[in-house]
Enzyme design. Structure first.
Site, PDB file in Angstrom:
ATOM      1  N   TYR A 146      43.089  39.823  52.673  1.00 30.26           N
ATOM      2  CA  TYR A 146      43.413  39.281  51.360  1.00 30.26           C
ATOM      3  C   TYR A 146      42.701  40.103  50.307  1.00 30.26           C
ATOM      4  CZ  TYR A 146      43.652  35.865  47.498  1.00 30.26           C
ATOM      5  OH  TYR A 146      43.870  35.223  46.303  1.00 30.26           O
ATOM      6  N   ASP A 241      37.624  46.930  50.245  1.00 26.55           N
ATOM      7  CA  ASP A 241      37.506  45.688  49.489  1.00 26.55           C
ATOM      8  C   ASP A 241      36.284  44.957  50.031  1.00 26.55           C
ATOM      9  OD1 ASP A 241      37.566  43.196  48.401  1.00 26.55           O
ATOM     10  OD2 ASP A 241      39.724  42.892  48.665  1.00 26.55           O
ATOM     11  N   LYS A 269      32.490  38.183  43.939  1.00 19.73           N
ATOM     12  CA  LYS A 269      31.689  37.114  44.539  1.00 19.73           C
ATOM     13  C   LYS A 269      30.184  37.243  44.252  1.00 19.73           C
ATOM     14  CE  LYS A 269      35.411  35.474  47.289  1.00 19.73           C
ATOM     15  NZ  LYS A 269      36.449  36.070  48.107  1.00 19.73           N
TER      16      LYS A 269
END
Ligand SMILES: *Cc1c(COP(=O)(O)O)cnc(C)c1O
Length: 430
Positions: A146, A241, A269
């Protein structure tokens, strides 16, 4: 002691009047595990309290950012101090270069970066940059990875999409999805074949170096090295990522652990210490294609927001200063909880495959090794849902989907780990 969720249930009913599904991000609705989602009111360290006053040990950490635990005093203080000087300027502030410098110290592959507000934005912008740099249209991603919800990235996108059993998303034009090649993770041959079939057409390979979004899945021995070699040979940019893995697996992320240098890196994050913040960065010659220096447009009203920069600086400064104690402690406690719960499952005769990288992990309810999306999909999601409900009832809040990674924070203790193992023992015997 049975926990009541009556206030949370009322809040959910009210939220559903105004918000689709009552939520602003789909997995929060608990559809994959059933039951009412507790409404969070307060967090401190490793614990959360809900609207009914129930206390939970937190194993999802806001989906990754809360590596230092909730309401970590230096982070709260930094936000308070920044807010007193205004919450936003839309002009440059000194903290942006301060945080950027800290990021480059953690990630030697990053010479320059740009801050944005979410991982979605960062991944989307990194791809635009890769296409501009290479003059090519196609991108390669992996099934179950994702990278946020930009149109071209919602192809076999793991996480929430997998939780809801969707092949992708409605509303994404075929013409856009056409340029995204989704390959099985951990399969070098699939990458070789795609590069061969689309020679000089692929701009980048985008990968979660350790996957979190189909549950935790580790790269096979030599896999990341093979991606690096093949992309270099073919003039394709390699994008890691590390929105989840950055500052999580080590201060320098998965690229520090595996010793592989990507061309571009996506962060988020932990970077923002729990405030909306993400970034993409890499080699100077690529990053300098961004406006105002180059022709690739990218912008953001709230990008580099002073509260986010302050929270990020406080978080990364603490992690950097205490890296030699924090990461080994995370490793030790995460190993203890993962191995302890796995042993309880075995003694209860339940098939469980545990995958763990540092303080991120998933208990897959399958007897098979999980190395890609196909093997993750062999998990028994109704057994997972029962386990999740039983753990929640015992005050342990796991991510509410089989296809998500759980996280431990620096605030978790060995006593918390023991309580978790006992709760799992009860859950497996129920
Ligand atoms: C969470 C996540 C994203 C998306 O970040 P948002 O801030 O939710 O848009 C992208 N990539 C990975 C690997 C993630 O874990």
């Amino acid at each position: 002691m049975r926990r009541t969720l009556s206030r949370s249930a009322a809040l959910q009913a009210r939220a559903e009047k105004y918000l689709p599904g009552g939520v602003d991000s789909p997995v929060r609705a608990f559809r994959a595990v059933g039951g009412n989602p507790p409404f969070a009111i307060r967090g401190e360290g490793a614990f959360l309290w809900d609207a009914d006053g129930n206390r939970y040990l937190d194993y999802f950490g806001s989906w990754g950012p809360m590596i230092l635990g909730h309401a970590f005093p230096p982070v709260v203080e930094a936000i308070r101090a920044a807010a007193a000087n205004s919450t936003s300027f839309g002009a440059s502030t000194p903290a942006e270069a301060d945080l950027a410098e800290l990021v480059t110290l953690a990630f030697p592959s990053i010479e320059k970066l740009r801050f944005v507000n979410s991982g979605t934005e960062a991944a989307m912008s990194a791809i635009r940059l890769a296409r501009a740099y290479t003059g090519r249209k196609y991108i390669v991603k992996f099934e179950g990875c994702y990278h946020g919800h930009a149109d071209g990235l919602l192809v076999k996108a793991g996480s929430g999409v997998a939780t809801f059993g969707l092949p992708g998303s409605a509303g994404v034009p075929e013409e856009v999805a056409h340029f995204t090649l989704a390959l099985p993770f951990n399969d070098v041959q699939a990458v070789e074949m795609a590069l061969e079939a689309h020679r000089d057409e692929i701009a980048c390979i985008l990968v979660e170096p350790v996957v979190g979004n189909m549950g935790c899945v580790l790269p096979a021995e030599g896999y990341l090295e093979a991606l690096r070699r093949l992309t270099q040979q073919e003039g394709v940019l390699l994008i890691f990522d590390e929105v989840m893995t950055g500052f999580r697996l080590a201060f320098g992320g998965a690229q520090e652990v595996y010793g592989v240098r990507p061309d571009l890196t996506v962060l988020g994050k932990i970077l923002g210490g729990g405030l909306p913040c993400a970034a993409f960065g890499g080699r100077k010659e690529i990053m300098d294609l961004l406006a105002p220096l180059g022709p690739v447009y990218q912008a953001g009203t709230l990008s580099g927001n002073p509260l986010a920069m302050a929270a990020g600086l406080a978080t990364l400064t603490h992690l950097r200063t205490h890296r030699d104690s924090i990461y080994p402690q995370l490793e030790r406690l995460a190993a203890a909880v993962v191995d302890g719960v796995t042993a309880e499952a075995a003694s209860a005769g339940i098939h469980l495959t545990a995958n763990r990288a540092g303080s991120m992990f998933t208990w897959f309810f399958t007897g098979e090794p999980v190395k890609d999306f196909a093997s993750a999909s062999t998990s028994n999601t109704s057994t997972f849902a029962r386990f999740h409900r039983a753990m929640l009832e015992n005050g342990i809040w796991l991510p509410p989907s089989q296809f998500e990674a759980a996280f431990l924070s620096a605030a978790h203790t060995m006593a918390d780990v023991d309580a978790t193992i006992s709760a799992a023992r009860e859950a497996f015997r129920a």
